[in-house]
Design an enzyme around this catalytic site. Structure first.
Site, PDB file in Angstrom:
ATOM      1  N   THR A  12      14.638  50.124  33.932  1.00 34.18           N
ATOM      2  CA  THR A  12      14.974  48.857  34.595  1.00 34.18           C
ATOM      3  C   THR A  12      13.732  48.126  35.066  1.00 34.18           C
ATOM      4  O   THR A  12      13.672  46.895  35.027  1.00 34.18           O
ATOM      5  CB  THR A  12      15.897  49.134  35.803  1.00 34.18           C
ATOM      6  N   SER A  54      16.034  54.835  29.855  1.00 35.50           N
ATOM      7  CA  SER A  54      15.814  56.290  29.932  1.00 35.50           C
ATOM      8  C   SER A  54      17.016  57.086  29.444  1.00 35.50           C
ATOM      9  O   SER A  54      16.907  58.277  29.184  1.00 35.50           O
ATOM     10  CB  SER A  54      15.407  56.715  31.343  1.00 35.50           C
ATOM     11  N   THR A  85      15.385  54.930  35.984  1.00 34.79           N
ATOM     12  CA  THR A  85      15.788  55.832  37.077  1.00 34.79           C
ATOM     13  C   THR A  85      16.920  56.780  36.662  1.00 34.79           C
ATOM     14  O   THR A  85      17.112  57.817  37.293  1.00 34.79           O
ATOM     15  CB  THR A  85      16.250  55.037  38.323  1.00 34.79           C
ATOM     16  N   ASP A  86      17.677  56.423  35.603  1.00 28.88           N
ATOM     17  CA  ASP A  86      18.871  57.225  35.293  1.00 28.88           C
ATOM     18  C   ASP A  86      18.551  58.668  34.925  1.00 28.88           C
ATOM     19  O   ASP A  86      19.309  59.582  35.271  1.00 28.88           O
ATOM     20  CB  ASP A  86      19.675  56.569  34.161  1.00 28.88           C
TER      21      ASP A  86
HETATM   22  N1  ASP Z   1      19.432  52.446  32.656  1.00 26.47           N
HETATM   23  C1  ASP Z   1      18.167  52.331  33.337  1.00 26.47           C
HETATM   24  C2  ASP Z   1      17.260  53.428  32.838  1.00 26.47           C
HETATM   25  O1  ASP Z   1      17.399  54.548  33.229  1.00 26.47           O
HETATM   26  C3  ASP Z   1      18.369  52.409  34.806  1.00 26.47           C
HETATM   27  C4  ASP Z   1      17.136  52.282  35.666  1.00 26.47           C
HETATM   28  O2  ASP Z   1      16.006  52.335  35.220  1.00 26.47           O
HETATM   29  O3  ASP Z   1      17.330  52.115  36.888  1.00 26.47           O
HETATM   30  O4  ASP Z   1      16.402  53.167  32.041  1.00 26.47           O
END
Ligand code: ASP
Length: 302
Positions: A12, A54, A85-86
């Site tokens: 993100t 991710s 973050t995932d």
């Molecule tokens: N879907 C995103 C990822 O993990 C979520 C994030 O980065 O907060 O790449």
């Protein structure tokens, strides 16, 4: 001046809205453009390694991140990995196990809103990550929302709040103060001999026990190298699944037991259902988080 390598992988933090939804498009240089203040106290070089959500990262991608750190460790004082973050907790745990006794700070960060979005947490998190990367504290850590969390303890607990992460089992390793200084909870560990785990075995399956899981399900897993069963509370195998799990172990599969609880871990001595699991040869994962357990098994530590 301290030298940092920023390894950009997407997430993100690097996203822009597209016709298909949020997608990572920003490179490392674009992320750094938002942090002009950094130039006063460190020099950041960029490695644009991946540009992925991710969710799409594989064990191979994670090993590429580990190798990039390992091969550059003599040239930089610290590393910052910008990551989605995932699955950040999975990468943090794997790096913790693969980069054994790493003698430099290796800091993962990301954000819940893209860099440049109104109210985004991205500038603060990236700046805090760079501060931690120049702190001299060796090891793998995640830096998010003012917390510095040990790589093997990271848990994503919320899918949309800014304060989305927690440190399982113990308070965060450090807090980042409003003036940018860090307060560590404990003194650093004595240094060891760094090494890189070259090969991992990603054939580890995680099975979540539910009250009515059919015994026949386990037959489909016979011979799979490693199966972690996420059981209830302190851990155990239900009587009606005893033969099925024993059969799985006899088929050559190594079976591990962990808990569905976020904290507290498995204690197979406590209840009869736990001792039943132990007697049949299942291995307790104790206090480890699921991510930490997966990484330890992949690295052949258990
Ligand atoms: N879907 C995103 C990822 O993990 C979520 C994030 O980065 O907060 O790449």
């Amino acid at each position: 001046m301290q030298q940092i390598l920023l390894i950009a992988t997407g997430g993100t933090i690097a996203c822009r809205e597209t016709a298909q939804g949020l997608a990572p498009v920003l490179d490392g240089a674009a992320l750094l453009q938002e942090l002009p203040a950094l130039r006063a106290w460190c020099t950041v070089s960029v490695c644009d390694l991946l540009r992925l959500d991710s969710t799409d990262l594989t064990a191979g991608d994670r090993m590429q991140i580990a190798r990039t750190v390992w091969e550059n460790r003599a040239r930089y004082d610290g590393f910052v990995i910008a990551h989605g973050t995932d699955t950040l907790s999975y990468t943090a745990a794997l790096l913790h196990h693969v980069l054994r006794e790493i003698d430099k700070p290796v800091i993962l960060t990301g954000s819940m809103l893209p860099m440049g979005a109104p109210g985004s947490d991205a500038p603060r998190n990236l700046l805090d990550a760079c501060r931690t990367a120049v702190s001299g504290r060796a090891g793998v850590f995640a830096v998010l929302h003012g917390k510095v969390i040990e790589g093997c303890r990271v848990i994503k607990r919320h899918s949309s709040e800014m304060d989305a992460f927690l440190s399982a089992g113990t308070p965060p390793a450090a807090a980042i103060n409003p003036d940018g200084t860090l307060t560590w909870q404990a003194p650093p560990q004595p240094p060891g001999t760094p090494s890189l785990v070259q090969q991992i075995d990603p054939h580890v399956l995680l099975v979540k026990l539910i009250p009515d899981l059919a015994p026949s399900f386990f037959q489909a897993l016979h011979g799979y190298p490693h199966v972690i069963i996420e059981t209830f509370g302190a851990g155990g195998v239900p009587a009606r699944l005893e033969d099925a799990v024993r059969g799985l172990i006899r088929s050559g599969t190594r079976v591990y037991i962990t808990s569905q609880c976020t904290e507290g871990g498995a204690d197979l001595h406590k209840y009869e259902v736990g001792r039943r699991a132990e007697k049949m040869g299942a291995v307790s994962l104790g206090l480890r988080t699921t991510e930490d357990a997966l990484a330890a098994v992949m690295c052949g530590e258990l």
